[in-house]
Design an enzyme around this catalytic site. Structure first.
Site, PDB file in Angstrom:
ATOM      1  N   ASP A 162       1.988 -14.471  12.951  1.00  0.00           N
ATOM      2  CA  ASP A 162       0.742 -15.055  12.481  1.00  0.00           C
ATOM      3  C   ASP A 162      -0.199 -13.897  12.123  1.00  0.00           C
ATOM      4  OD1 ASP A 162      -1.668 -16.314  12.094  1.00  0.00           O
ATOM      5  OD2 ASP A 162      -1.548 -17.546  13.898  1.00  0.00           O
ATOM      6  N   HIS A 214      -2.090  10.389  -0.970  1.00  0.00           N
ATOM      7  CA  HIS A 214      -2.421   9.150  -1.660  1.00  0.00           C
ATOM      8  C   HIS A 214      -2.372   9.326  -3.179  1.00  0.00           C
ATOM      9  CE1 HIS A 214      -3.644   7.362   2.161  1.00  0.00           C
ATOM     10  NE2 HIS A 214      -3.446   6.230   1.526  1.00  0.00           N
ATOM     11  N   GLU A 252       0.821  -1.192   0.000  1.00  0.00           N
ATOM     12  CA  GLU A 252       0.000   0.000   0.000  1.00  0.00           C
ATOM     13  C   GLU A 252       0.865   1.257   0.000  1.00  0.00           C
ATOM     14  OE1 GLU A 252      -3.326  -0.485  -0.336  1.00  0.00           O
ATOM     15  OE2 GLU A 252      -2.564  -2.524  -0.497  1.00  0.00           O
ATOM     16  N   LYS A 269      -8.066 -14.985  17.176  1.00  0.00           N
ATOM     17  CA  LYS A 269      -8.276 -14.487  15.814  1.00  0.00           C
ATOM     18  C   LYS A 269      -9.576 -13.691  15.655  1.00  0.00           C
ATOM     19  CE  LYS A 269      -4.602 -16.928  15.050  1.00  0.00           C
ATOM     20  NZ  LYS A 269      -4.414 -18.193  14.373  1.00  0.00           N
TER      21      LYS A 269
END
Lengths: 392, 392, 392, 392
Positions: free
Chosen positions: C293, C384, C89, C219
């Site tokens: 993870d 951006h 990004e 998670k």
């Protein structure tokens, strides 16, 4: 578990009568060994409570104190009000009264009803998510027909729009109504039920239907109602000059603002539905006094407080109550004492519900500032010691 | 905003007297043009409400109906009870009564108080997070001293433990107390205030202190209270044979269970604090009837419902109320009508609070099943049409 | 639905080999018509990924940029760091870099690990809530035995305590462990499994058992983890002189603070798990770079931001990450490029996990300030446009 | 805090070149004492990552395994897919693979994109709530003009509607766009920025403006996005015959369903954003493999799982991902290995994003069932012992 011969509560032919009430009181006195003397002494006409209660036996009497004058600069409520608060908690009236004094001196509370809608949210299940989606599109296309069905059942209510939410193979339709001076839970139930009958008759493939599945969250607090309003969404705001805060509240805007920041942080941690201080206190006391459906406090206890110390040092403070559910007509509002409490506010009957909502929000704001200042100034516990004498 | 000459509410030397109340009623009658006749007619001794209300003017009378017999198999409540419900909402008593009939036939409701604690949660700020952490460690090490300070202020309360939560450079201490038969918000406030005085006197480096910052969320619903209990955590459970559900409720466990699944799904979407149906209704009605602090409904409206269709087809159904805040002593419980309502349940006075908590939870369970079945069987709207006649 | 002859993915005897990977790549190339050329080009030793992945075919290459120097004043991380960020990004590295420059000039970021624990939370079901409560009491009394069982399975982990939560007839036990330099989800799983075997062997009456039932929310983001920590709870804080903010960020502390207030209000409305700006961006980029993870981002994306404009005009700003799950040993940390990224930070291997956690939090803080200032200064969209050229 | 001479990261004229990357690697090697050898070995063209990263130094290589065939019955994805999963967590690919095998045998996974929208949500502040309300009405009336401004900035995006939310004296406008094959955060930022410029130029009385204030919650999980969709709202569903569950998963639908009920109850207690098992695992692995913006996992980790045991004993299971943010064009999707992973799925480039979203959701469903069954069958910990060998 246990086997018992069940002794049902006696009912008479003329069940809403003093005789029936007395017979029941006698029955439970006998059954329990208690001898209730006061419950039966009341000013209610048993015939007149037929729509309010079943198995009527009498009344509880809740003390009422008044706070005020509350100075309101609303669109519907304008001027000074003396607010009846039915409570059994010492300090409550005094605390609200203190806040009203402060905000009177500050020029009053500005109030605005930002939104007004009542919901019922049925769920429809299908064989698959894809069929659920197709149903949603059909509902959008059929809105006029659905509205016609809903609106035909009620004079006070109007279906404004239907929001759709999906999960799995279900579509939840949140019917948003305007409901006039009624709180509207019943009329929206009836209207939505009729609309759903029409939907079920005209759309094939509905495998499951439930008139309510927690997307309107009646009598429950929820994020959807905080976001989307249930009942009235009302904002009350005020600006307090710095010197006034010091004088009346014995603290400063800066100190109160820092405590506010801490409350915000604590609220993020705790996952609370209200970042303010205790708006449920004032709202509960007004609900009991004026014959509102007290269980709505579950939703109406949510609140969004926002404050700023303005450049010159004054304190801007606001509360938005996103799901304030109130009525000035129907339900308990017409009972003798409750009606009088509404009349004291000039809020009984039709055309008054937004006025009443504004007064409730303005009252809540006064309580926020009063308790907020008390906690900061450190005299909170002291006040309860002094005034709350009936506490252990 | 507006400038006004403020007319304060009159107070007399002997302020808790019929004379003072009458003078105030007259004053607001004059100020508002209303003529309240019923508010002043009550059975309260003005001198006796000195700890319950300020600026006393009279009372509102809330109709009471009774539901029952409710069959309870609790540890504190055992046997049949006739439950007084103060409400203005038609259908409510009938609905709870219907559920009580069902669960009486099913053998009653088993109730268990799972936990019991009341909180106050002060926040302490420091120069840095690291200093906040050091403070937290000191609090852990100083627990016995802190408890001694807290416990010295109260006979009814005992400090059980202090949970710590941190964010930024703040530590929030959640003081957990047992509070006997009182709801305990005031005694925990006083005890924690004393404990904090001691902490502030003995620990250097505290830069900010606030006695409450939304980690106990008094009068507000929060996840922390759902997780960790505020007041009583009570579970009520029952098992309904399939044939009984069909007979009394005109539906089946399977159908009710499917509706339950849908409510769970809807609740996930809406972010609700209660996946049940309407426990706030029954709890509110019992709170008003028995002189509880009605604003606590904000927390006590949270509920966790869990159901299963058992292998043989019976329906296991339970509700856990994680933050049921009740008292049988102090506050409004001693007022004439409220005390009688508690006496009807054998719950007035000391040693009764868990019994009362069990009855509340059992009542809530009956209402859950009754409304749940009504929605499924489709007669919900019909019942309101028939019974709720005072509704627009 | 559809009937198909299923063509399983080929596996070889020596499955963690270049040959097996090539065979599989060929197979899916054939099956899909795609011709992957780059996936197979990598520096991984197939034998070495045996514990990281199954059906291995190759690797994706994620671009890495560096931001820094980041100046950290932690207990474990001290001095300057150049932080590897794996991202696709545009703007992300530049934005964090800008924040690091600002906070370097401000004297660095102070970091503190406030808590450290990893969980597994099994649920136990009983015939009734009362039996569930009895079980809870037994667990409390048997803690030493349970801990012995759990600790026997692991060298790195230690059972610290067991929190209990109840609902209906279930008890959820939240086992809290310290886990050394591992993230610890697996070791806590194994230890808790063993402990539960012992429990099930020694306690009669357990009717239902599940090793995990959403009380540790692996998670997944949850309030319980925001309150109670999962992984590391780290706070990063800094104070920015007013002139520095103006110079580097082209805005003022006052303006940034007002935007912060608005974010808090918006977050209350939206029910967000993070009142900050975008900490997930930096954390994700560090997770990918260092072999964490990545799915743990679900929890680690939660954040509590707190800011103040100090009396002299400086801006105090902090972020607390309540559930930062990281490792410097095991999992993907030993893969060639990931290990190098950890080594760049001096964080590979045992004894480094808190240092790494501190650097992550410090990085997150820099990103918060950088984006926060950009939004306020109005150059967010512009940045951006300029840097994110690969965007449509 | 600390004073340091800051050594900035070197930048060259031709900054997106191997030379610049090498120079930076050398610089941090020198600064840190580490000697990164693998980071610089990659297949990326530095010039081509100019829109993906700044201060480029090389790449991390994340192992990829494949799972499949996944049988999908979508509207955009139809047939068998071999799914590339980039992960460092042993067991993950095996677990998803096992679920895919089960659902292949069950006839595949049906997928449906229920909604598709991307947001930016600016906030506007006023002198009072009343003025905020007036502004909201003006926005509604001016929607066509606002849309024209927004749509003029982008080819891929279209403004669909603007939702309004209010609190205090602020209005939050949630601009909902369709964004074609891009994830769309940047284009919606640009379009909304332009629209707001127009609003600010045409509406007097705006006192405060912020382009984003936590009502779109980019990179953060929130209830508003669970309710209202951010990115794609996709549902995947399947029905598993009872015998198949027993055979492949070594458990029964009834047992899995009971565990599901317990997860729902635990999730209510914990305040989780996902009542499923671990969808973030599969989604993270697909995000890394295919060049998605990994930080979006914060939102995309939310999930709504709904299951039923059907009358005949089969198990209906579904997951709805309410905020799945994916792209098949722009960002990291065009990088060599990431593009190949998309190509393996037939999902690279324009017109493919819904297909990709369906495959992600179908994959997630397989993982839910696989882990759900493993936990119930008790072989969860065992599998990690066997496969996750790189774990401490």
């Amino acid at each position: 578990m246990m086997a018992r011969t069940r002794r049902p509560i006696p009912r008479l032919e003329d069940d809403y009568s003093r005789a029936a009430a007395a017979k029941r009181l006698e029955f439970i006195g006998e059954a329990t060994g208690a001898r209730p003397e006061h419950i039966g002494r009341h000013c209610l006409d048993p015939a007149a409570v037929a729509g309010n209660v079943e198995n009527f036996v009498g009344a509880v009497q809740v003390p009422v104190g008044i706070a005020g004058p509350l100075l309101v600069d609303g669109e519907h409520a304008r001027g000074e009000f003396y607010v009846p608060l039915a409570t059994t908690e010492g300090t409550l009236v005094a605390s609200y009264n203190r806040g009203m004094k402060l905000l009177h001196a500050a020029g009053g509370v500005q109030t605005t009803v930002m939104d007004d809608r009542m919901q019922r949210a049925p769920a429809f299940g299908f064989d698959s998510a894809r069929e659920a989606r197709a149903f949603g599109q059909w509902v959008t296309a059929s809105f006029d027909d659905i509205r016609q069905q809903a609106d035909a059942t009620t004079r006070a209510g109007r279906l404004h729009d239907i929001e759709q939410f999906s999960a799995s193979r279900f579509i939840f339709l949140r019917f948003n109504y305007t409901t006039g001076d009624a709180a509207g839970q019943n009329l929206t139930g009836k209207a939505t039920s009729r609309a759903c009958d029409w939907i079920l008759a005209h759309y094939r493939g509905v495998r499951r239907f439930c008139l309510e599945s927690n997307l309107a969250t009646d009598k429950k607090s929820s994020q959807v109602n905080i976001l989307h309003t249930r009942g009235k969404r009302v904002t009350a705001e005020a600006t307090i000059p710095a010197e006034l805060a010091r004088e009346v509240m014995r603290t400063t805007p800066e100190q109160m603002f820092l405590a506010r920041q801490l409350s915000n942080l604590g609220g993020l941690l705790s996952g609370v539905n209200n970042n303010g201080n205790h708006s449920a206190n004032g709202i509960a006391a007004m609900f009991v006094a004026t014959g509102q459906d007290v269980a709505n406090l579950a939703e109406s206890s949510a609140g969004l407080v926002y404050a700023e110390v303005l450049p010159g040092g004054a304190y801007y403070y606001s509360i938005t109550i996103p799901a304030l559910i109130v009525a000035t007509y129907g339900g308990g509002t017409g009972l003798p004492t409750q009606r009088e409490c509404l009349e004291l506010l000039g809020c009984y009957g039709s055309g008054k519900v937004r006025k009443f909502a504004e007064i409730v929000a303005a009252t809540a704001l006064c309580g926020e500032l009063s308790l907020g200042a008390a906690v900061v100034a450190g005299d909170w516990v002291g006040a309860h010691e002094r005034l709350g004498r009936n506490r252990p």
